[in-house]
Design a protein around this motif. Structure first.
Motif, PDB file in Angstrom:
ATOM      1  N   ALA A 242       7.623   5.116 -11.543  1.00  0.00           N
ATOM      2  CA  ALA A 242       8.863   5.751 -11.101  1.00  0.00           C
ATOM      3  C   ALA A 242       9.659   4.689 -10.357  1.00  0.00           C
ATOM      4  O   ALA A 242       9.093   3.737  -9.814  1.00  0.00           O
ATOM      5  N   PRO A 243      10.987   4.801 -10.320  1.00  0.00           N
ATOM      6  CA  PRO A 243      11.801   3.754  -9.695  1.00  0.00           C
ATOM      7  C   PRO A 243      11.454   3.549  -8.218  1.00  0.00           C
ATOM      8  O   PRO A 243      10.996   4.453  -7.530  1.00  0.00           O
ATOM      9  N   VAL A 342      15.836   4.619  -1.321  1.00  0.00           N
ATOM     10  CA  VAL A 342      14.837   3.552  -1.229  1.00  0.00           C
ATOM     11  C   VAL A 342      13.465   4.206  -1.075  1.00  0.00           C
ATOM     12  O   VAL A 342      13.287   5.086  -0.236  1.00  0.00           O
ATOM     13  N   THR A 343      12.526   3.776  -1.886  1.00  0.00           N
ATOM     14  CA  THR A 343      11.171   4.338  -1.872  1.00  0.00           C
ATOM     15  C   THR A 343      10.242   3.508  -1.000  1.00  0.00           C
ATOM     16  O   THR A 343      10.209   2.279  -1.114  1.00  0.00           O
ATOM     17  N   LEU A 344       9.506   4.198  -0.151  1.00  0.00           N
ATOM     18  CA  LEU A 344       8.426   3.555   0.599  1.00  0.00           C
ATOM     19  C   LEU A 344       7.153   3.706  -0.219  1.00  0.00           C
ATOM     20  O   LEU A 344       6.646   4.824  -0.398  1.00  0.00           O
ATOM     21  N   ALA A 345       6.671   2.589  -0.748  1.00  0.00           N
ATOM     22  CA  ALA A 345       5.465   2.595  -1.582  1.00  0.00           C
ATOM     23  C   ALA A 345       4.238   2.339  -0.722  1.00  0.00           C
ATOM     24  O   ALA A 345       4.308   1.648   0.297  1.00  0.00           O
ATOM     25  N   GLY A 346       3.111   2.895  -1.144  1.00  0.00           N
ATOM     26  CA  GLY A 346       1.881   2.777  -0.388  1.00  0.00           C
ATOM     27  C   GLY A 346       0.912   1.759  -0.962  1.00  0.00           C
ATOM     28  O   GLY A 346       1.224   1.036  -1.926  1.00  0.00           O
ATOM     29  N   GLY A 418      -1.525   8.627  -1.009  1.00  0.00           N
ATOM     30  CA  GLY A 418      -1.378   8.079  -2.350  1.00  0.00           C
ATOM     31  C   GLY A 418      -0.459   6.883  -2.386  1.00  0.00           C
ATOM     32  O   GLY A 418      -0.225   6.220  -1.377  1.00  0.00           O
ATOM     33  N   HIS A 419       0.121   6.653  -3.557  1.00  0.00           N
ATOM     34  CA  HIS A 419       0.834   5.406  -3.812  1.00  0.00           C
ATOM     35  C   HIS A 419       2.318   5.450  -3.465  1.00  0.00           C
ATOM     36  O   HIS A 419       2.942   4.398  -3.332  1.00  0.00           O
ATOM     37  N   ARG A 420       2.904   6.614  -3.383  1.00  0.00           N
ATOM     38  CA  ARG A 420       4.328   6.719  -3.028  1.00  0.00           C
ATOM     39  C   ARG A 420       4.421   7.631  -1.807  1.00  0.00           C
ATOM     40  O   ARG A 420       4.034   8.795  -1.867  1.00  0.00           O
ATOM     41  N   CYS A 447       3.416   2.299   8.077  1.00  0.00           N
ATOM     42  CA  CYS A 447       2.156   2.683   7.431  1.00  0.00           C
ATOM     43  C   CYS A 447       1.499   1.421   6.900  1.00  0.00           C
ATOM     44  O   CYS A 447       2.154   0.602   6.232  1.00  0.00           O
ATOM     45  N   LEU A 448       0.239   1.237   7.192  1.00  0.00           N
ATOM     46  CA  LEU A 448      -0.479   0.029   6.806  1.00  0.00           C
ATOM     47  C   LEU A 448      -0.389  -0.209   5.295  1.00  0.00           C
ATOM     48  O   LEU A 448      -0.603   0.704   4.496  1.00  0.00           O
ATOM     49  N   ALA A 449      -0.056  -1.445   4.918  1.00  0.00           N
ATOM     50  CA  ALA A 449      -0.010  -1.897   3.518  1.00  0.00           C
ATOM     51  C   ALA A 449       1.112  -1.255   2.712  1.00  0.00           C
ATOM     52  O   ALA A 449       1.136  -1.360   1.492  1.00  0.00           O
TER      53      ALA A 449
END
Length: 466
Positions: A242-243, A342-346, A418-420, A447-449
């Motif tokens: 996903a974008p 803007v997406t914060l990815a995990g 999860g990842h997003r 958030c870490l990482a």
């Protein structure tokens, strides 16, 4: 307060209140859609269609989890739902899909043959050929051997984007962007050919998109948009599932000509198939001409929340489109012309095979724009109860606390699962202001990482620019 001719209550001039809406989806899509429609007076339910990303929707109203309620039809009738709004086309593969369509319930998604505009890759190519819309050179192969033969016969040694012939969130092949023939060939041994493979000529990175509603046989332009699909700054890395961000501009007059070139020529087919619902085109500009990459028939995970914020009366418009009624002139909020997401990815994203523990979240300061949660939950793992008495509207954006049926949950009590993690969305009168506000707010989440792209809007805008 009176009633409209269809029996629905009319609130402010031209608006509706007391409408019951069922949102089908999870994550930021479900969170944003439920919140915005609730703020506009709707009674919102959410059908959680996947196993993750429930927190946002649960913070906005009553939810039903698909594992506990495999068939949504009974509670659709019980709640007298006036509109169903799906996140994805995966509903069409469920056992209850035919019952939903046959019920005649207003549904914001094309059905029948019209749905295949997104679902079947080769149909888009065929329709573009008939309508004289430019489309990349494309091939379908049933197995690896046929795909390799296609590359062997191609003397230009062009690269191909690898796609599943049948589009869907759980397809065996997710889009792989290959820029050369050798890159394409390297992937062929690793593909799952269950549905075959669709090879689409790679035309470059000068992308653009446009989203419109089709209703009563007419096209109504909404926005021109750009999605940042690559995982990292500089449009580097793989194309993510996903974008990682997006830009949206109000564009009812089709400023960039994308609807004129790529959507309106399909009007005869729209009318023949009784197409009504959203249509999104994504295209690449090559040698001065737009070429269609794909069509989608949903308002989009990235752009949907911004579109709903920009419309003066989103509920009224959505219901009219779902009923295939004339829309007239669409009314937009003039000061909300540009949106930036803007997406914060995990941890591990976009490589979803890589997983980690649940990481605690903290927020430093208050937000002053929308923050839509994806894969998070309340620390301790307790599932949030459905809310029975949320107020019909709340005008302030989510701040450092989230209202849950009278209880307050600080973001310190949230963990990333999860990842997003979240989508941070700002909408302003000027693009630069929207971008600046989005980045000011996403920087408050720790958030870490985790990471986010720092260059949304710095490239690929305006449409057709690399």
């Amino acid at each position: 307060m009176g009633k409209s001719k269809d029996g629905l209550k009319s609130g402010r001039k031209g608006g509706r209140s007391g409408v019951s809406v069922l949102v089908m989806g999870v994550g930021s899509f479900a969170h944003s859609t439920a919140r915005i429609l609730r703020e506009n007076g709707a009674n919102v339910l959410t059908y959680l269609t996947r196993d993750y990303g429930h927190f946002g929707a649960q913070s906005e109203g009553r939810t039903y989890f698909w594992r506990e309620h495999p068939n949504p039809i009974p509670f659709l009738r019980r709640h007298k739902v006036d509109l169903v709004l799906p996140m994805s086309i995966d509903w069409s593969d469920r056992d209850w899909a035919k019952d939903l369509v046959d019920s005649g319930m207003p549904f914001l998604c094309p059905t029948g043959a019209a749905l295949n505009l997104e679902k079947e890759r080769d149909l888009a190519r065929e329709l573009c050929e008939i309508a004289e819309i430019a489309f990349p050179k494309s091939h379908w192969a049933k197995n690896r051997r046929e795909a390799e033969r296609i590359l062997d016969r191609d003397r230009s040694r062009r690269g191909y984007v690898i796609k599943n012939p049948i589009c869907g969130p759980f397809s065996p092949i997710h889009t792989i962007v290959c820029e050369t023939a050798d890159e394409t060939r390297a992937w062929l041994p690793r593909l799952d050919y269950k549905d075959g493979v669709f090879l689409q000529e790679y035309l470059g990175r000068a992308e653009g998109g446009h989203i419109a509603f089709v209703s009563a046989g007419e096209v109504h332009s909404l926005v021109t948009n750009q999605e940042y699909k690559r995982a990292f700054d500089g449009n580097m890395g793989v194309a993510a599932g996903a974008p990682l961000g997006g830009i949206v501009e109000q564009d009812p007059h089709d400023r960039y000509g994308l609807a004129r070139e790529l959507i309106r020529p399909l009007l005869p087919w729209f009318r023949r198939t009784n197409f009504h619902g959203p249509v999104q085109v994504t295209a690449v500009k090559k040698d001065g001409r737009w070429h269609v990459i794909e069509y989608n028939v949903r308002i989009g995970v990235t752009s949907g929340a911004m579109i709903l914020r920009m419309l003066k009366d989103p509920i009224d418009i959505l219901i009219k489109v779902a009923r295939n009624e004339p829309l007239g002139k669409l009314a937009f909020k003039e000061r909300l012309r540009f949106g930036c997401s803007v997406t914060l990815a995990g941890f591990g994203y976009p490589y979803t095979q890589v997983t980690g523990p649940e990481f605690p979240l903290r927020v430093e300061g208050k937000f002053n724009c929308d923050v839509w949660w994806n894969e998070v939950k309340q620390a301790g793992g307790a599932r949030l109860p459905p809310s029975r008495s949320l107020p019909p509207s709340r005008t302030e954006p989510i701040g450092t606390r989230i209202e849950l049926g009278g209880s307050l949950v600080p973001p310190d009590n949230l963990v990333a699962t999860g990842h997003r993690i979240a989508d941070v969305v700002a909408i302003e009168s000027e693009l630069e202001s929207a971008i600046r506000k989005a980045y000011q707010n996403i920087g408050k989440i720790r958030c870490l990482a985790s990471y986010y792209r720092t260059d949304i809007g710095a490239s690929m805008w305006p449409p057709g620019k690399v």
